[in-house]
Design a protein around this motif. Structure first.
Motif, PDB file in Angstrom:
ATOM      1  N   GLN A 173       1.611   5.388   7.616  1.00  0.00           N
ATOM      2  CA  GLN A 173       0.193   5.065   7.743  1.00  0.00           C
ATOM      3  C   GLN A 173       0.026   3.559   7.877  1.00  0.00           C
ATOM      4  O   GLN A 173       0.928   2.784   7.519  1.00  0.00           O
ATOM      5  CB  GLN A 173      -0.580   5.568   6.508  1.00  0.00           C
ATOM      6  CG  GLN A 173      -0.469   7.062   6.260  1.00  0.00           C
ATOM      7  CD  GLN A 173      -1.154   7.888   7.322  1.00  0.00           C
ATOM      8  OE1 GLN A 173      -2.171   7.462   7.895  1.00  0.00           O
ATOM      9  NE2 GLN A 173      -0.600   9.056   7.629  1.00  0.00           N
ATOM     10  N   ARG A 206      -0.330   0.066   7.028  1.00  0.00           N
ATOM     11  CA  ARG A 206       0.001  -0.473   5.705  1.00  0.00           C
ATOM     12  C   ARG A 206      -1.080  -1.382   5.153  1.00  0.00           C
ATOM     13  O   ARG A 206      -1.372  -1.366   3.968  1.00  0.00           O
ATOM     14  CB  ARG A 206       1.331  -1.218   5.787  1.00  0.00           C
ATOM     15  CG  ARG A 206       2.470  -0.317   6.236  1.00  0.00           C
ATOM     16  CD  ARG A 206       3.806  -1.018   6.243  1.00  0.00           C
ATOM     17  NE  ARG A 206       4.860  -0.109   6.677  1.00  0.00           N
ATOM     18  CZ  ARG A 206       6.151  -0.395   6.646  1.00  0.00           C
ATOM     19  NH1 ARG A 206       6.535  -1.595   6.222  1.00  0.00           N
ATOM     20  NH2 ARG A 206       7.051   0.479   7.057  1.00  0.00           N
ATOM     21  N   GLN A 234      -3.900   0.744   3.743  1.00  0.00           N
ATOM     22  CA  GLN A 234      -3.511   1.378   2.483  1.00  0.00           C
ATOM     23  C   GLN A 234      -3.610   0.387   1.326  1.00  0.00           C
ATOM     24  O   GLN A 234      -4.136   0.696   0.255  1.00  0.00           O
ATOM     25  CB  GLN A 234      -2.078   1.899   2.574  1.00  0.00           C
ATOM     26  CG  GLN A 234      -1.880   3.076   3.498  1.00  0.00           C
ATOM     27  CD  GLN A 234      -0.440   3.534   3.453  1.00  0.00           C
ATOM     28  OE1 GLN A 234       0.008   4.077   2.441  1.00  0.00           O
ATOM     29  NE2 GLN A 234       0.295   3.299   4.551  1.00  0.00           N
ATOM     30  N   LEU A 235      -3.081  -0.818   1.543  1.00  0.00           N
ATOM     31  CA  LEU A 235      -3.104  -1.827   0.489  1.00  0.00           C
ATOM     32  C   LEU A 235      -4.536  -2.193   0.124  1.00  0.00           C
ATOM     33  O   LEU A 235      -4.893  -2.250  -1.071  1.00  0.00           O
ATOM     34  CB  LEU A 235      -2.335  -3.070   0.947  1.00  0.00           C
ATOM     35  CG  LEU A 235      -2.333  -4.248  -0.037  1.00  0.00           C
ATOM     36  CD1 LEU A 235      -1.690  -3.860  -1.353  1.00  0.00           C
ATOM     37  CD2 LEU A 235      -1.630  -5.451   0.588  1.00  0.00           C
ATOM     38  N   THR A 275       0.248  -9.530   5.728  1.00  0.00           N
ATOM     39  CA  THR A 275      -0.509  -8.301   5.457  1.00  0.00           C
ATOM     40  C   THR A 275      -1.212  -8.401   4.111  1.00  0.00           C
ATOM     41  O   THR A 275      -2.391  -8.034   3.969  1.00  0.00           O
ATOM     42  CB  THR A 275       0.439  -7.084   5.474  1.00  0.00           C
ATOM     43  OG1 THR A 275       1.087  -7.009   6.749  1.00  0.00           O
ATOM     44  CG2 THR A 275      -0.314  -5.799   5.215  1.00  0.00           C
ATOM     45  N   LEU A 304       6.267  -5.460   2.232  1.00  0.00           N
ATOM     46  CA  LEU A 304       5.298  -5.755   3.289  1.00  0.00           C
ATOM     47  C   LEU A 304       5.460  -7.195   3.760  1.00  0.00           C
ATOM     48  O   LEU A 304       6.088  -8.031   3.092  1.00  0.00           O
ATOM     49  CB  LEU A 304       3.866  -5.557   2.771  1.00  0.00           C
ATOM     50  CG  LEU A 304       3.498  -4.165   2.247  1.00  0.00           C
ATOM     51  CD1 LEU A 304       2.091  -4.187   1.661  1.00  0.00           C
ATOM     52  CD2 LEU A 304       3.605  -3.124   3.345  1.00  0.00           C
ATOM     53  N   GLN A 308      -6.319   0.700  -1.836  1.00  0.00           N
ATOM     54  CA  GLN A 308      -5.855   0.902  -3.211  1.00  0.00           C
ATOM     55  C   GLN A 308      -6.273  -0.254  -4.122  1.00  0.00           C
ATOM     56  O   GLN A 308      -6.654  -0.041  -5.278  1.00  0.00           O
ATOM     57  CB  GLN A 308      -4.344   1.091  -3.231  1.00  0.00           C
ATOM     58  CG  GLN A 308      -3.900   2.395  -2.568  1.00  0.00           C
ATOM     59  CD  GLN A 308      -2.411   2.632  -2.685  1.00  0.00           C
ATOM     60  OE1 GLN A 308      -1.879   2.630  -3.790  1.00  0.00           O
ATOM     61  NE2 GLN A 308      -1.751   2.835  -1.545  1.00  0.00           N
ATOM     62  N   LEU A 362       6.341  -4.680  -2.505  1.00  0.00           N
ATOM     63  CA  LEU A 362       5.910  -3.530  -1.719  1.00  0.00           C
ATOM     64  C   LEU A 362       6.641  -3.412  -0.384  1.00  0.00           C
ATOM     65  O   LEU A 362       6.439  -2.426   0.343  1.00  0.00           O
ATOM     66  CB  LEU A 362       4.394  -3.614  -1.458  1.00  0.00           C
ATOM     67  CG  LEU A 362       3.496  -3.629  -2.706  1.00  0.00           C
ATOM     68  CD1 LEU A 362       2.032  -3.748  -2.293  1.00  0.00           C
ATOM     69  CD2 LEU A 362       3.707  -2.368  -3.538  1.00  0.00           C
ATOM     70  N   ILE A 410       2.885   2.709  -0.909  1.00  0.00           N
ATOM     71  CA  ILE A 410       2.688   2.493   0.520  1.00  0.00           C
ATOM     72  C   ILE A 410       3.422   3.585   1.304  1.00  0.00           C
ATOM     73  O   ILE A 410       4.640   3.777   1.130  1.00  0.00           O
ATOM     74  CB  ILE A 410       3.199   1.104   0.953  1.00  0.00           C
ATOM     75  CG1 ILE A 410       2.432   0.004   0.186  1.00  0.00           C
ATOM     76  CG2 ILE A 410       3.047   0.923   2.451  1.00  0.00           C
ATOM     77  CD1 ILE A 410       0.946  -0.009   0.458  1.00  0.00           C
ATOM     78  N   ASP A 411       2.699   4.312   2.118  1.00  0.00           N
ATOM     79  CA  ASP A 411       3.268   5.341   2.984  1.00  0.00           C
ATOM     80  C   ASP A 411       3.660   4.680   4.313  1.00  0.00           C
ATOM     81  O   ASP A 411       2.786   4.182   5.044  1.00  0.00           O
ATOM     82  CB  ASP A 411       2.251   6.449   3.219  1.00  0.00           C
ATOM     83  CG  ASP A 411       2.805   7.581   4.079  1.00  0.00           C
ATOM     84  OD1 ASP A 411       3.961   7.466   4.534  1.00  0.00           O
ATOM     85  OD2 ASP A 411       2.084   8.579   4.277  1.00  0.00           O
ATOM     86  N   PRO A 412       4.958   4.680   4.650  1.00  0.00           N
ATOM     87  CA  PRO A 412       5.380   3.995   5.893  1.00  0.00           C
ATOM     88  C   PRO A 412       4.745   4.597   7.144  1.00  0.00           C
ATOM     89  O   PRO A 412       4.664   3.922   8.173  1.00  0.00           O
ATOM     90  CB  PRO A 412       6.905   4.185   5.905  1.00  0.00           C
ATOM     91  CG  PRO A 412       7.275   4.483   4.487  1.00  0.00           C
ATOM     92  CD  PRO A 412       6.109   5.215   3.902  1.00  0.00           C
ATOM     93  N   ILE A 461       0.924   0.610  -6.784  1.00  0.00           N
ATOM     94  CA  ILE A 461       0.482   0.797  -5.403  1.00  0.00           C
ATOM     95  C   ILE A 461       1.620   1.482  -4.649  1.00  0.00           C
ATOM     96  O   ILE A 461       2.782   1.077  -4.755  1.00  0.00           O
ATOM     97  CB  ILE A 461       0.129  -0.549  -4.736  1.00  0.00           C
ATOM     98  CG1 ILE A 461      -1.108  -1.147  -5.416  1.00  0.00           C
ATOM     99  CG2 ILE A 461      -0.107  -0.377  -3.239  1.00  0.00           C
ATOM    100  CD1 ILE A 461      -1.483  -2.516  -4.901  1.00  0.00           C
TER     101      ILE A 461
END
Length: 482
Positions: free
Chosen positions: A11, A13, A16-17, A52, A48, A20, A46, A7-9, A5
């Protein structure tokens, strides 16, 4: 478990998680009953917040994609079958002629591939396989350690042509032992003779080109040519070797084993050698000379190599250390034709594309082994041992097996061909099957494209004292069949 996975900081989060994880489950990459990582662990991996991850798991549970089992964790649920269980149409396969040719290898005559997957019998007459006990372990270990020390001090990779020291040693050896006219610059070190053949075929043969092969002969050459889309012309072999009068005028290359024909074992006569070279000169073709196990000569005077007789430089001379040392070393060579410098450059380019460089450690050790003179000493020891086995084989065929089989003459190599006499109750294929039941390994000539009813009798892997026992069991089978 670690999940793939990302994770684009920049976007959201949590979204995204969730997206995916949902994709991993629905695509089947996370199978039913797979346990997801604990929320704390996945959050740490990740970077996070644990909350989340917990919210993503709750959403997946609401969508009935996972189950939260008290005290055990979260598990992927089995997805319900779709309403229409008709599978989607498969994407059409790429229409590549080369892919289709390689796929067709299942139907090609590749006996060595099938033989490699079968264990040897207790008494086995497999051809082309040297005696492992003859390998010079002490000398080889000493040179291998020296090569390791040199590489540890910053030794360079071998260039595509091979280490200079090994090419020099090979050039000196083939000039001395086989009358080959070459320098180290003409030698390309390969991973066994098989790679040398592959490079030559790829460079010399294209779709529709005609290549002449001995019949019966070496099956992998036929497979290589067919993989290139070339057309193979099968040229018969008689008591003098390749029948040069049967060579097609439009052949671009010819493959031959003049020193010890595979699988019949005959040596090409002097007149046929001259006729073959004259044909190559007229047709402009290249001759591939496979110097198959010629180092083991037991009678008669050594015969000149084709390459040494070739005044125009149209013969590519291929040799290998698989028969003299060990197949597992995967070391061979091709001496490129001096009259065709463009072919040498093409082979070097093909070699570079195939593997960039060969095994530097083994090449260095072999160069030292040969330069010290240990290789020639080892060959003399092997010839003496194989000569003893050959004598016992010939004695058995001259007595116990004489009523049923005739051993074809062979001056060199560690196999001979034996032909069954007409009118027997069994053929070679049936005899080989029966022999397996009594732990004797036999190999019909038909496996190698021969129309003759006979056997390839290798004596490299069977101990001298076992030969009489094995031939005795063959005799009992033939007596019972009669």
């Amino acid at each position: 478990m670690d999940l793939h996975i990302v994770i684009d900081p920049g976007q959201p989060r949590g979204e995204q998680l969730l997206r995916q994880l949902r994709s991993l489950i629905r695509s089947g990459r996370l199978a039913a009953d797979t346990q997801l990582p604990p929320t704390r662990l996945l959050a740490e991996q990740l970077g996070l917040a644990r909350q989340t991850v917990a919210e993503a798991y709750e959403r997946l549970a609401l969508e009935q994609l996972i189950d939260a089992r008290r005290g055990r964790g979260s598990f992927v649920r089995a997805l319900p079958a779709p309403a229409d269980d008709t599978p989607p149409p498969a994407a059409p396969p790429p229409r590549l002629a080369s892919v289709e040719r390689i796929t067709a290898f299942q139907a090609l005559p590749l006996p060595f591939l099938r033989m490699a997957g079968s264990p040897l019998a207790r008494y086995d007459f497999v051809g082309g396989s040297p005696e492992p006990a003859l390998f010079p372990h002490a000398d080889w270990r000493r040179h291998l350690h020296a090569a390791q020390r040199q590489l540890g001090q910053g030794g360079a990779h071998a260039p595509p042509a091979g280490l200079a020291g090994l090419r020099e040693a090979i050039a000196e050896h083939v000039a001395f032992a086989r009358g080959v006219r070459c320098s180290a610059a003409d030698v390309i070190v390969t991973q066994g003779a098989q790679q040398a053949f592959d490079l030559l075929v790829r460079v010399l043969a294209g779709p529709g080109d005609v290549a002449a092969l001995e019949s019966p002969g070496y099956p992998p050459l036929l497979a290589m040519l067919q993989a290139q889309g070339a057309r193979a012309a099968h040229v018969p072999v008689d008591g003098e070797g390749l029948v040069t009068d049967a060579l097609p005028a439009d052949a671009r290359l010819v493959y031959t084993t003049p020193a010890h024909q595979f699988p019949l074992g005959v040596a090409m006569s002097a007149s046929r050698r001259q006729a073959l070279l004259a044909w190559a000169s007229r047709s402009g073709a290249v001759v591939i000379e496979d110097d198959y196990d010629s180092e083991f000569r037991f009678e008669g005077q050594p015969r000149d190599s084709l390459q040494g007789l070739d005044a125009e430089g149209r013969v590519a001379f291929v040799g290998s250390f698989s028969k003299t040392l060990a197949p597992s070393l995967r070391l061979g060579y091709v001496v490129t034709p001096p009259g065709l410098p463009a072919l040498r450059e093409a082979l070097l380019n093909a070699k570079h594309l195939a593997d960039v460089h060969g095994p530097s450690l083994l090449q260095n050790a072999l160069a030292r082994f040969m330069a010290e003179g240990a290789y020639r000493k080892h060959l003399r020891r092997c010839v003496a041992e194989y000569a003893q086995r050959r004598e016992r084989l010939m004695a058995g065929f001259g007595t116990r097996l004489a009523p049923w089989l005739t051993l074809l003459p062979a001056e060199a190599g560690f196999h001979q061909a034996a032909l069954l006499k007409p009118g027997l109750a069994v053929d070679a294929t049936r005899l080989a099957a029966l022999a397996r039941r009594v732990d004797v390994g036999l190999y019909p000539l038909q496996r190698f494209g021969a129309a003759l009813d006979g056997l390839l009798m290798g004596f490299g892997r069977i101990a001298p004292d076992d030969i009489a026992t094995a031939l005795g069991r063959m005799g009992e089978l033939l007596e019972a069949a009669a």
